[in-house]
Design a protein around this motif. Structure first.
Motif, PDB file in Angstrom:
ATOM      1  N   LEU A   1      -0.878  -4.023   6.468  1.00  0.00           N
ATOM      2  CA  LEU A   1      -0.814  -3.636   5.058  1.00  0.00           C
ATOM      3  C   LEU A   1      -2.111  -4.012   4.357  1.00  0.00           C
TER       4      LEU A   1
ATOM      5  N   ASN B   1      -4.429  -3.136   0.331  1.00  0.00           N
ATOM      6  CA  ASN B   1      -4.464  -2.546  -1.009  1.00  0.00           C
ATOM      7  C   ASN B   1      -3.100  -2.581  -1.694  1.00  0.00           C
ATOM      8  N   THR B   2      -2.396  -3.679  -1.557  1.00  0.00           N
ATOM      9  CA  THR B   2      -1.089  -3.816  -2.189  1.00  0.00           C
ATOM     10  C   THR B   2      -1.279  -4.082  -3.676  1.00  0.00           C
TER      11      THR B   2
ATOM     12  N   GLU C   1       2.952  -0.744  -4.363  1.00  0.00           N
ATOM     13  CA  GLU C   1       2.388   0.275  -3.487  1.00  0.00           C
ATOM     14  C   GLU C   1       1.498  -0.445  -2.495  1.00  0.00           C
ATOM     15  N   SER C   2       1.751  -0.229  -1.208  1.00  0.00           N
ATOM     16  CA  SER C   2       0.942  -0.827  -0.148  1.00  0.00           C
ATOM     17  C   SER C   2       0.477   0.263   0.792  1.00  0.00           C
ATOM     18  N   CYS C   3      -0.795   0.228   1.148  1.00  0.00           N
ATOM     19  CA  CYS C   3      -1.288   1.115   2.194  1.00  0.00           C
ATOM     20  C   CYS C   3      -0.858   0.522   3.527  1.00  0.00           C
TER      21      CYS C   3
ATOM     22  N   TYR D   1      -1.263   6.617   8.958  1.00  0.00           N
ATOM     23  CA  TYR D   1      -1.880   6.155   7.730  1.00  0.00           C
ATOM     24  C   TYR D   1      -0.990   6.625   6.584  1.00  0.00           C
TER      25      TYR D   1
ATOM     26  N   ARG E   1       1.653   5.042   2.989  1.00  0.00           N
ATOM     27  CA  ARG E   1       1.919   4.039   1.958  1.00  0.00           C
ATOM     28  C   ARG E   1       3.395   3.719   1.914  1.00  0.00           C
ATOM     29  N   TYR E   2       3.681   2.494   1.516  1.00  0.00           N
ATOM     30  CA  TYR E   2       5.043   2.077   1.204  1.00  0.00           C
ATOM     31  C   TYR E   2       5.136   1.983  -0.317  1.00  0.00           C
ATOM     32  N   LEU E   3       6.155   2.617  -0.881  1.00  0.00           N
ATOM     33  CA  LEU E   3       6.457   2.477  -2.300  1.00  0.00           C
ATOM     34  C   LEU E   3       7.744   1.666  -2.386  1.00  0.00           C
TER      35      LEU E   3
ATOM     36  N   ASP F   1       0.161   9.865   4.659  1.00  0.00           N
ATOM     37  CA  ASP F   1      -1.090  10.475   4.211  1.00  0.00           C
ATOM     38  C   ASP F   1      -1.679  11.302   5.355  1.00  0.00           C
TER      39      ASP F   1
END
Length: 177
Positions: A80, A82-83, A95-97, A114, A116-118, A138
């Motif tokens: 993970l 960019n959280t 939001e986590s990449c 690749y 994201r988790y919302l 993505d």
């Protein structure tokens, strides 16, 4: 003292952000080590997930995904970055990449995800857990792999595995007080 309450607020926000991050990392550990207990511990009992092909209760998902990952992949690694966390009292939106590598059986190919988790998070009794997760893709790519794990340069290193045979679990047990 002036500003004293703002320091308490900043300290609590920092503690909340760290606790949220720990929950998100625990989830990744659960996936990668095929640890259903770790996965369930990241979710409240009534939590829901949207993983595309599975939409429903997170605890049911925890059991199902372990079987799916063990059958389809030799190993996985979820990372993970960019959280971003928006705190609002005992709720948070995150939001986590996610960059997830999936080593296919035989270690000849790797699938890279690749996305994201919302996550909607909720704090209860001073504990943060996921209340709802939506996975967003993505892009995905697959490529050949030259497996170097047992090459001369890396042969002496401990090897990552799944479940409690991974070096992590003996490491954690050695630290028990």
């Amino acid at each position: 003292m002036p500003g004293e309450n703002s320091n308490i607020s900043i300290t609590q926000q920092t503690a909340d952000r760290l606790a949220i991050a720990d929950t998100l990392y625990l989830h990744s550990r659960g996936l990668d080590r095929l640890d259903a207990v770790a996965l369930r511990d990241a979710y409240w009992p009534e939590s829901e997930v949207d993983y595309g092909s599975y939409k429903g209760n997170a605890h049911v998902f925890a059991e199902l995904v372990i079987g799916a990952l063990s059958q389809q992949y030799e190993l996985t690694r979820h990372s993970l970055s960019n959280t971003l966390i928006e705190l609002s009292g005992s709720s948070a939106l995150c939001e986590s990449c996610v960059h997830a590598g999936h080593l296919l059986p035989g270690a000849k190919e790797e699938l890279l995800f690749y996305g994201r988790y919302l996550d909607k998070m909720e704090k209860r009794s001073n504990q943060w857990k996921i209340l709802h997760r939506q996975v967003v893709v993505d892009w995905i790519k697959r490529h050949p792999v030259v497996d170097e794990r047992n090459s001369e340069a890396f042969d002496a290193l401990a090897k990552g595995t799944r479940r409690d045979s991974d070096p992590l679990y003996s490491f954690l047990r050695s630290g028990e007080t």
